[in-house]
Scaffold this active site. Structure first.
Site, PDB file in Angstrom:
ATOM      1  N   CYS A  94       0.876  -1.199   0.092  1.00  0.00           N
ATOM      2  CA  CYS A  94       0.038   0.025  -0.032  1.00  0.00           C
ATOM      3  C   CYS A  94       0.739   1.263   0.065  1.00  0.00           C
ATOM      4  CB  CYS A  94      -0.969  -0.073   1.248  1.00  0.00           C
ATOM      5  SG  CYS A  94      -2.198   1.422   1.401  1.00  0.00           S
ATOM      6  N   GLU A 118      -8.792  -1.084  -2.843  1.00  0.00           N
ATOM      7  CA  GLU A 118      -8.943   0.529  -2.869  1.00  0.00           C
ATOM      8  C   GLU A 118     -10.459   0.861  -2.160  1.00  0.00           C
ATOM      9  OE1 GLU A 118      -6.584   2.266  -3.439  1.00  0.00           O
ATOM     10  OE2 GLU A 118      -5.319   0.477  -4.288  1.00  0.00           O
TER      11      GLU A 118
END
Ligand SMILES: [Zn+2]
Length: 188
Positions: A107, A150
């Protein structure tokens, strides 16, 4: 691969874990915002920032915009078909199958770390483009994984929260050195 529109945007600062915006539920974008400069700028900035930072996905909260939108693309390696860069606004996610697909995730808001996360094999997304036109996306495999990652950001969830076994958590450098073993599924 990189459209003109995505390069017009500004590179925005990516906030890291610890910034409160990453732990909030992002707000729905009101109808009257669609088709406005605000949303087109957000779209371009998300795409530009995602590419400049070599990500395959970036959610609006990661650039400190607490609204329900994310950018992603699938580079199309191995068995995956390429999916062009796109931004989805006000996405509604439907999960399909069981969350049993184990794969590596990282991430941009948690730089340097990777971990194994179980995800659903398929998803369906209903949302809008920046002009307010409805879009529907059916995704599987890595494409479905990116979307789930996401979409989690819009609910204040990061991949660490989804890890059921923290033993796989590793720094990228060590992952490159030790992690690419045949007994581990490699997706990232
Ligand atoms: Zn992320």
């Amino acid at each position: 691969m990189l459209g003109r529109r995505s390069m017009d945007g500004k590179r925005r600062e990516i906030v890291r874990l610890g910034h409160p915006v990453l732990r909030q539920r992002a707000e729905e974008i009101p109808r009257e915002r669609f088709g406005t400069r605000f949303l087109r700028d957000l779209e371009r900035d998300l795409l530009r920032t995602m590419f400049e930072d070599s990500g395959v996905g970036l959610a609006a909260p990661q650039i400190a915009a607490p609204v329900r939108a994310f950018a992603y693309y699938v580079p199309g390696e191995d068995d995956e078909d390429e999916v062009s860069p796109r931004v989805v606004f006000n996405p509604v996610l439907t999960l399909e199958g069981e969350p049993t697909e184990l794969g590596w995730e990282g991430c941009l808001s948690i730089p340097g770390l990777r971990g194994l996360v179980s995800r659903h094999p398929r998803v369906r997304v209903a949302g809008f483009d920046s002009d307010g036109q409805p879009v529907q996306i059916d995704a599987e495999g890595f494409h479905a994984r990116v979307i789930q990652h996401e979409h989690d950001h819009l609910d204040g969830i990061v991949f660490l929260d989804r890890m059921t076994d923290m033993q796989s958590l590793t720094f990228e450098e060590e992952w490159d050195r030790y992690g690419d073993r045949k007994d581990l599924p490699v997706e990232v």
